[in-house]
Motif scaffolding. Structure first.
Motif, mmCIF file in Angstrom:
data_model
loop_
_atom_site.group_PDB
_atom_site.id
_atom_site.type_symbol
_atom_site.label_atom_id
_atom_site.label_comp_id
_atom_site.label_asym_id
_atom_site.label_seq_id
_atom_site.Cartn_x
_atom_site.Cartn_y
_atom_site.Cartn_z
ATOM 1 N N ILE A 1 -2.827 12.181 0.179
ATOM 2 C CA ILE A 1 -1.905 12.093 1.317
ATOM 3 C C ILE A 1 -2.686 12.040 2.624
ATOM 4 O O ILE A 1 -2.382 11.250 3.520
ATOM 5 C CB ILE A 1 -0.920 13.281 1.303
ATOM 6 C CG1 ILE A 1 0.091 13.102 0.156
ATOM 7 C CG2 ILE A 1 -0.182 13.418 2.633
ATOM 8 C CD1 ILE A 1 0.930 14.329 -0.112
ATOM 9 N N ILE A 2 -3.704 12.889 2.734
ATOM 10 C CA ILE A 2 -4.535 12.877 3.941
ATOM 11 C C ILE A 2 -5.230 11.531 4.100
ATOM 12 O O ILE A 2 -5.294 10.975 5.196
ATOM 13 C CB ILE A 2 -5.566 14.028 3.896
ATOM 14 C CG1 ILE A 2 -4.851 15.361 4.084
ATOM 15 C CG2 ILE A 2 -6.637 13.855 4.950
ATOM 16 C CD1 ILE A 2 -5.735 16.560 3.829
ATOM 17 N N SER A 3 -5.726 10.988 3.028
ATOM 18 C CA SER A 3 -6.452 9.723 3.086
ATOM 19 C C SER A 3 -5.547 8.561 3.475
ATOM 20 O O SER A 3 -5.922 7.719 4.294
ATOM 21 C CB SER A 3 -7.104 9.438 1.740
ATOM 22 O OG SER A 3 -7.679 8.171 1.713
ATOM 23 N N ILE A 4 -4.358 8.509 2.904
ATOM 24 C CA ILE A 4 -3.472 7.354 3.130
ATOM 25 C C ILE A 4 -2.633 7.513 4.395
ATOM 26 O O ILE A 4 -2.672 6.668 5.289
ATOM 27 C CB ILE A 4 -2.546 7.134 1.912
ATOM 28 C CG1 ILE A 4 -3.370 6.808 0.674
ATOM 29 C CG2 ILE A 4 -1.525 6.044 2.193
ATOM 30 C CD1 ILE A 4 -4.162 5.537 0.757
ATOM 31 N N LYS B 1 0.829 -1.206 0.000
ATOM 32 C CA LYS B 1 0.000 0.000 0.000
ATOM 33 C C LYS B 1 0.867 1.262 0.000
ATOM 34 O O LYS B 1 0.564 2.240 -0.692
ATOM 35 C CB LYS B 1 -0.916 -0.029 1.225
ATOM 36 C CG LYS B 1 -1.908 1.079 1.294
ATOM 37 C CD LYS B 1 -2.815 0.906 2.508
ATOM 38 C CE LYS B 1 -3.822 2.017 2.611
ATOM 39 N NZ LYS B 1 -4.678 1.878 3.803
ATOM 40 N N ILE B 2 1.947 1.248 0.750
ATOM 41 C CA ILE B 2 2.856 2.403 0.792
ATOM 42 C C ILE B 2 3.534 2.607 -0.559
ATOM 43 O O ILE B 2 3.656 3.738 -1.042
ATOM 44 C CB ILE B 2 3.891 2.234 1.930
ATOM 45 C CG1 ILE B 2 3.184 2.347 3.272
ATOM 46 C CG2 ILE B 2 5.003 3.262 1.810
ATOM 47 C CD1 ILE B 2 4.060 2.055 4.464
ATOM 48 N N TRP B 3 3.995 1.537 -1.193
ATOM 49 C CA TRP B 3 4.623 1.673 -2.508
ATOM 50 C C TRP B 3 3.626 2.166 -3.554
ATOM 51 O O TRP B 3 3.973 2.957 -4.430
ATOM 52 C CB TRP B 3 5.246 0.351 -2.954
ATOM 53 C CG TRP B 3 6.622 0.170 -2.370
ATOM 54 C CD1 TRP B 3 6.984 -0.700 -1.387
ATOM 55 C CD2 TRP B 3 7.798 0.898 -2.724
ATOM 56 N NE1 TRP B 3 8.308 -0.558 -1.108
ATOM 57 C CE2 TRP B 3 8.845 0.423 -1.918
ATOM 58 C CE3 TRP B 3 8.073 1.914 -3.630
ATOM 59 C CZ2 TRP B 3 10.132 0.917 -1.997
ATOM 60 C CZ3 TRP B 3 9.364 2.413 -3.713
ATOM 61 C CH2 TRP B 3 10.372 1.921 -2.903
ATOM 62 N N LYS B 4 2.384 1.691 -3.462
ATOM 63 C CA LYS B 4 1.360 2.166 -4.386
ATOM 64 C C LYS B 4 1.148 3.665 -4.214
ATOM 65 O O LYS B 4 1.082 4.419 -5.192
ATOM 66 C CB LYS B 4 0.052 1.411 -4.147
ATOM 67 C CG LYS B 4 -1.071 1.840 -5.059
ATOM 68 C CD LYS B 4 -2.350 1.091 -4.727
ATOM 69 C CE LYS B 4 -3.508 1.645 -5.544
ATOM 70 N NZ LYS B 4 -4.776 1.047 -5.143
ATOM 71 N N ALA B 5 1.075 4.125 -2.973
ATOM 72 C CA ALA B 5 0.926 5.555 -2.706
ATOM 73 C C ALA B 5 2.127 6.333 -3.236
ATOM 74 O O ALA B 5 1.975 7.417 -3.813
ATOM 75 C CB ALA B 5 0.755 5.794 -1.207
ATOM 76 N N PHE B 6 3.325 5.792 -3.047
ATOM 77 C CA PHE B 6 4.536 6.442 -3.545
ATOM 78 C C PHE B 6 4.476 6.637 -5.057
ATOM 79 O O PHE B 6 4.752 7.724 -5.563
ATOM 80 C CB PHE B 6 5.780 5.621 -3.169
ATOM 81 C CG PHE B 6 7.016 6.078 -3.875
ATOM 82 C CD1 PHE B 6 7.690 7.207 -3.452
ATOM 83 C CD2 PHE B 6 7.503 5.382 -4.979
ATOM 84 C CE1 PHE B 6 8.834 7.638 -4.106
ATOM 85 C CE2 PHE B 6 8.640 5.792 -5.639
ATOM 86 C CZ PHE B 6 9.311 6.938 -5.204
ATOM 87 N N TRP B 7 4.123 5.601 -5.786
ATOM 88 C CA TRP B 7 4.103 5.695 -7.243
ATOM 89 C C TRP B 7 2.995 6.624 -7.739
ATOM 90 O O TRP B 7 3.199 7.375 -8.693
ATOM 91 C CB TRP B 7 3.986 4.313 -7.874
ATOM 92 C CG TRP B 7 5.272 3.552 -7.769
ATOM 93 C CD1 TRP B 7 5.503 2.425 -7.032
ATOM 94 C CD2 TRP B 7 6.520 3.885 -8.383
ATOM 95 N NE1 TRP B 7 6.809 2.042 -7.144
ATOM 96 C CE2 TRP B 7 7.467 2.922 -7.982
ATOM 97 C CE3 TRP B 7 6.938 4.908 -9.224
ATOM 98 C CZ2 TRP B 7 8.787 2.954 -8.394
ATOM 99 C CZ3 TRP B 7 8.268 4.939 -9.634
ATOM 100 C CH2 TRP B 7 9.163 3.969 -9.222
ATOM 101 N N ILE B 8 1.853 6.618 -7.097
ATOM 102 C CA ILE B 8 0.780 7.535 -7.501
ATOM 103 C C ILE B 8 1.216 8.976 -7.283
ATOM 104 O O ILE B 8 1.053 9.837 -8.167
ATOM 105 C CB ILE B 8 -0.522 7.218 -6.737
ATOM 106 C CG1 ILE B 8 -1.105 5.906 -7.237
ATOM 107 C CG2 ILE B 8 -1.532 8.349 -6.874
ATOM 108 C CD1 ILE B 8 -2.289 5.404 -6.444
ATOM 109 N N LEU B 9 1.804 9.263 -6.118
ATOM 110 C CA LEU B 9 2.262 10.626 -5.843
ATOM 111 C C LEU B 9 3.417 11.026 -6.757
ATOM 112 O O LEU B 9 3.510 12.185 -7.183
ATOM 113 C CB LEU B 9 2.661 10.754 -4.376
ATOM 114 C CG LEU B 9 1.515 10.638 -3.375
ATOM 115 C CD1 LEU B 9 2.053 10.584 -1.957
ATOM 116 C CD2 LEU B 9 0.544 11.780 -3.550
#
Length: 150
Positions: free
Chosen positions: A74-77, A21-29
């Motif tokens: 960012i707030i959501s994750i 989940k963290i890597w997915k957030a990283f790539w989206i951002l």
């Protein structure tokens, strides 16, 4: 000793899901940031040439929308608001919206004040300052009034 000893149970599947989940957030951002930078460079190169003001304004609007999308993501994750109940999200989102309105209102008011200050709000008569002994044509300085005050 067995009654007081605790064993650490590690759930590897849950940890892997969290890391994923963290890597997915990283790539989206990262992708959103690269798009914003590309649009910023596009504005830079478009301003060098002759291009419509509305095109640049549209690109700035897209950048603003992408920035808000990143902020909400960012707030959501990372602040875990995506898992909260609706009331909790609204109790934080409404003041944030008011804060955005607050910043916009002060920027608008400051720009208005700057423009009025630079023109003296149309309340003074301006004297052309070519020369105290006459302008280039040898004539004395001419008084100019602002349209609508004559």
């Amino acid at each position: 000793m067995s009654a007081q000893s605790a064993t650490l149970v590690i759930n590897e599947e849950e940890d892997k899901a969290h890391v994923k989940k963290i890597w997915k957030a990283f790539w989206i951002l990262a992708v959103l940031t690269v798009i914003e930078l590309a649009l910023g460079l596009t504005i830079y190169f478009l301003e060098m040439g002759v291009v419509s003001y509305w095109v640049i304004l549209f690109i700035k609007g897209v950048i603003t929308i992408l920035t808000f999308a990143k902020a909400f993501y960012i707030i959501s994750i990372f602040m875990h608001l995506g898992d909260e109940v609706r009331t909790m999200m609204l109790s934080l989102a409404i003041p944030a919206t008011l804060f955005i309105w607050f910043i916009t209102a002060f920027l608008w008011d400051g720009n208005s004040f700057k423009n009025l200050r630079n023109t003296d709000a149309g309340s003074r008569i301006y004297i052309e300052q070519n020369n105290t002994h006459g302008g280039p044509s040898g004539k004395p300085p001419v008084e100019k009034t602002i349209k609508g005050l004559d």
